[in-house]
Design an enzyme around this catalytic site. Structure first.
Site, PDB file in Angstrom:
ATOM      1  N   TYR A 141      85.720 -18.605   4.909  1.00 35.62           N
ATOM      2  CA  TYR A 141      85.823 -17.275   5.484  1.00 35.62           C
ATOM      3  C   TYR A 141      87.204 -17.022   6.091  1.00 35.62           C
ATOM      4  O   TYR A 141      87.678 -15.902   6.092  1.00 35.62           O
ATOM      5  CB  TYR A 141      84.766 -17.086   6.573  1.00 35.62           C
ATOM      6  CG  TYR A 141      83.420 -16.653   6.067  1.00 35.62           C
ATOM      7  CD1 TYR A 141      82.695 -17.438   5.185  1.00 35.62           C
ATOM      8  CD2 TYR A 141      82.867 -15.453   6.481  1.00 35.62           C
ATOM      9  CE1 TYR A 141      81.458 -17.041   4.727  1.00 35.62           C
ATOM     10  CE2 TYR A 141      81.619 -15.044   6.037  1.00 35.62           C
ATOM     11  CZ  TYR A 141      80.920 -15.842   5.162  1.00 35.62           C
ATOM     12  OH  TYR A 141      79.691 -15.433   4.719  1.00 35.62           O
ATOM     13  N   LYS A 191      78.911 -30.850   0.785  1.00 37.19           N
ATOM     14  CA  LYS A 191      79.052 -31.077  -0.661  1.00 37.19           C
ATOM     15  C   LYS A 191      80.073 -32.203  -0.824  1.00 37.19           C
ATOM     16  O   LYS A 191      81.120 -32.055  -1.471  1.00 37.19           O
ATOM     17  CB  LYS A 191      79.493 -29.760  -1.338  1.00 37.19           C
ATOM     18  CG  LYS A 191      79.481 -29.795  -2.856  1.00 37.19           C
ATOM     19  CD  LYS A 191      78.096 -29.871  -3.480  1.00 37.19           C
ATOM     20  CE  LYS A 191      78.193 -30.054  -4.987  1.00 37.19           C
ATOM     21  NZ  LYS A 191      76.860 -30.328  -5.598  1.00 37.19           N
ATOM     22  N   ASP A 223      73.209 -28.367  -2.459  1.00 37.33           N
ATOM     23  CA  ASP A 223      72.316 -27.959  -3.561  1.00 37.33           C
ATOM     24  C   ASP A 223      70.922 -28.525  -3.346  1.00 37.33           C
ATOM     25  O   ASP A 223      69.905 -27.845  -3.504  1.00 37.33           O
ATOM     26  CB  ASP A 223      72.904 -28.340  -4.935  1.00 37.33           C
ATOM     27  CG  ASP A 223      73.403 -29.772  -5.016  1.00 37.33           C
ATOM     28  OD1 ASP A 223      73.463 -30.456  -3.974  1.00 37.33           O
ATOM     29  OD2 ASP A 223      73.717 -30.223  -6.136  1.00 37.33           O
ATOM     30  N   ASP A 247      75.858 -19.345   5.680  1.00 39.72           N
ATOM     31  CA  ASP A 247      75.564 -17.946   5.350  1.00 39.72           C
ATOM     32  C   ASP A 247      74.472 -17.903   4.282  1.00 39.72           C
ATOM     33  O   ASP A 247      73.484 -17.164   4.413  1.00 39.72           O
ATOM     34  CB  ASP A 247      76.842 -17.268   4.847  1.00 39.72           C
ATOM     35  CG  ASP A 247      76.606 -15.827   4.434  1.00 39.72           C
ATOM     36  OD1 ASP A 247      75.938 -15.114   5.198  1.00 39.72           O
ATOM     37  OD2 ASP A 247      77.078 -15.423   3.353  1.00 39.72           O
ATOM     38  N   ASP A 251      70.062 -17.103   4.853  1.00 35.93           N
ATOM     39  CA  ASP A 251      69.314 -16.023   4.189  1.00 35.93           C
ATOM     40  C   ASP A 251      68.109 -16.617   3.458  1.00 35.93           C
ATOM     41  O   ASP A 251      67.004 -16.070   3.501  1.00 35.93           O
ATOM     42  CB  ASP A 251      70.187 -15.297   3.148  1.00 35.93           C
ATOM     43  CG  ASP A 251      70.848 -14.044   3.700  1.00 35.93           C
ATOM     44  OD1 ASP A 251      71.217 -14.059   4.882  1.00 35.93           O
ATOM     45  OD2 ASP A 251      70.991 -13.059   2.947  1.00 35.93           O
TER      46      ASP A 251
HETATM   47  C1  IPM Z   1      75.980 -12.684   8.069  1.00 37.60           C
HETATM   48  C2  IPM Z   1      76.557 -11.648   7.142  1.00 37.60           C
HETATM   49  C3  IPM Z   1      78.080 -11.614   7.309  1.00 37.60           C
HETATM   50  C4  IPM Z   1      78.601 -13.000   6.970  1.00 37.60           C
HETATM   51  C5  IPM Z   1      78.811 -10.553   6.499  1.00 37.60           C
HETATM   52  C6  IPM Z   1      78.321  -9.159   6.841  1.00 37.60           C
HETATM   53  C7  IPM Z   1      80.306 -10.624   6.622  1.00 37.60           C
HETATM   54  O1  IPM Z   1      76.193 -11.899   5.829  1.00 37.60           O
HETATM   55  O2  IPM Z   1      76.185 -12.563   9.288  1.00 37.60           O
HETATM   56  O3  IPM Z   1      75.344 -13.607   7.584  1.00 37.60           O
HETATM   57  O4  IPM Z   1      78.813 -13.323   5.777  1.00 37.60           O
HETATM   58  O5  IPM Z   1      78.812 -13.794   7.894  1.00 37.60           O
HETATM   59 MG    MG Z   2      74.806 -13.484   5.609  1.00 38.13          MG
END
Ligand code: IPM
Ligand code: MG
Length: 362
Positions: A141, A191, A223, A247, A251
């Site tokens: 990032y 990784k 993975d 990240d 999710d």
């Molecule tokens: C999160 C989001 C952010 C990230 C985006 C919006 C930049 O996906 O907070 O997980 O990738 O950190």
């Molecule tokens: Mg995210």
């Protein structure tokens, strides 16, 4: 008096954030706390109004507050802008960097009422409680990025994955500290079979692990971790990893709890904490009162717990969410047959009813 900077942002950001603010106001009524909420512009909303995704006034507001309550940023309207102007990179990433928020806590906890809401078999997630700890100010990032034209046409595009020893040490140390208060297991995800940065991550993780003999340390390739998260998620306690892996895995882990709309987060490390739902702006449903405000509301609970040291008040919000889910209220993302569908504000109302002190008879 607690000063809270409220940065609603874009898409569903404003409609969920306002519910989190209302819930905090209810907590204030019940426990006699004064909150002062001040709104700031961020993301696409700030670009449109002030020409920058993170105006100086917003930074100043954050600097003079006790905590930051953040919504979400980004949307198709701003997708074509150069990186430094985009709501994501110029807004939330810049804020994380500015305030040194290197540790992102994303608790994935399965509420009993939602065991059936997961796409997995319910027995895989019943009682699940994972803390995903994502490194938040390093890695891909924030590494050097560039794009250069090639003589034969086209481009070379580069993103750099960088970490220093101290950056890895501090996030691992936090992972072990969190594990000490939980089930005493840390899974460090990397990784290391391919990436040099991951090999160092693994070495540093092991070295920090020596300081915590009472905590089990396990290393796992990313993975494999993605696979284990759906195959046997209850094996995890604290899962710590670098920015990009975190990240993606967070999710994925969020749906174990039913929906990404349940995943709250706290970003800590500097003097001030930032609290934001882990989901995005969901432009497709923005402004329709369809979004689930629970991730934002649970982020407000984390704000009380970590920035204001009000653990009892945070528990109160979490209890209220539990009761409302038990009673069958669901936003669209969690809707199942036999449940009662409610909109964003109505979900807020139901939760607030559980927090407000019972009225005395007159
Ligand atoms: C999160 C989001 C952010 C990230 C985006 C919006 C930049 O996906 O907070 O997980 O990738 O950190
Ligand atoms: Mg995210």
């Amino acid at each position: 008096m607690f000063k809270i900077a409220v940065l609603p942002g874009d898409g569903i950001g404003p409609e969920i954030t306002v519910q989190a603010v209302r819930v905090l106001e209810a907590v204030g009524r019940r426990y006699n706390h004064q909150f002062e909420f001040k709104e700031g512009l961020v993301g696409g909303a700030a670009l449109d109004a002030a020409g920058t995704p993170l105006p100086a006034e917003t930074l100043e507001l954050c600097r003079t507050s006790d905590a930051i309550l953040f919504g979400a940023v980004g949307g198709p309207k701003w997708d074509q802008l150069p990186l430094h102007l985009r709501p994501e990179t110029g807004g939330i990433l810049a804020l994380r960097k500015e305030f040194g928020l290197y540790a992102n806590l994303r608790p994935v906890k399965v509420y009993p009422a939602l065991v059936e809401a997961t796409p997995l078999k319910p027995e895989l997630v019943r009682g699940l409680d994972i803390m995903v700890l994502r490194e938040l100010t390093g890695g891909l990032y924030f590494g050097k990025k560039y794009r250069e034209p090639l003589p034969e046409g086209g481009f070379r595009v580069v993103d750099t994955l960088e970490y220093t020893t101290p950056e890895i040490e501090r996030i691992l140390r936090l992972a072990f500290e969190l594990a000490l208060k939980r089930r005493r297991k840390v899974t460090s995800v990397d990784k290391a079979n391919v990436l040099g940065s991951s090999r160092h991550w693994r070495e540093v993780a092991s070295a920090v692990g020596e300081e915590y003999p009472g905590v089990e340390l396990e290393h796992m390739y990313v993975d494999n971790c993605a696979m284990q998260l759906v195959k046997n998620p209850k094996q995890f306690d604290v899962l710590v990893t670098e920015n990009m892996f975190g990240d993606i895995l967070s999710d994925q882990a969020s749906v174990l709890a039913g929906s990404l709309g349940m995943l709250a987060s706290a970003s800590l490390g500097g003097g001030i904490g930032l609290y934001e739902p882990a989901h995005g702006t969901a432009p497709d449903i923005a402004g329709k009162q369809l979004a689930n405000p629970i991730a934002a509301i649970l982020s407000a609970a984390m704000l009380l717990r970590f920035s204001l040291n009000l653990a009892g008040e945070a528990d109160c919000i979490e209890r209220a969410v539990t009761v409302v889910l038990e009673r069958g209220y669901r936003t669209a993302d969690l809707m199942e047959e036999g449940k009662i569908q409610v909109g964003t504000a109505e979900m807020g109302d139901r939760i607030i009813e559980q927090i407000d002190p019972p009225r005395t008879l007159e």
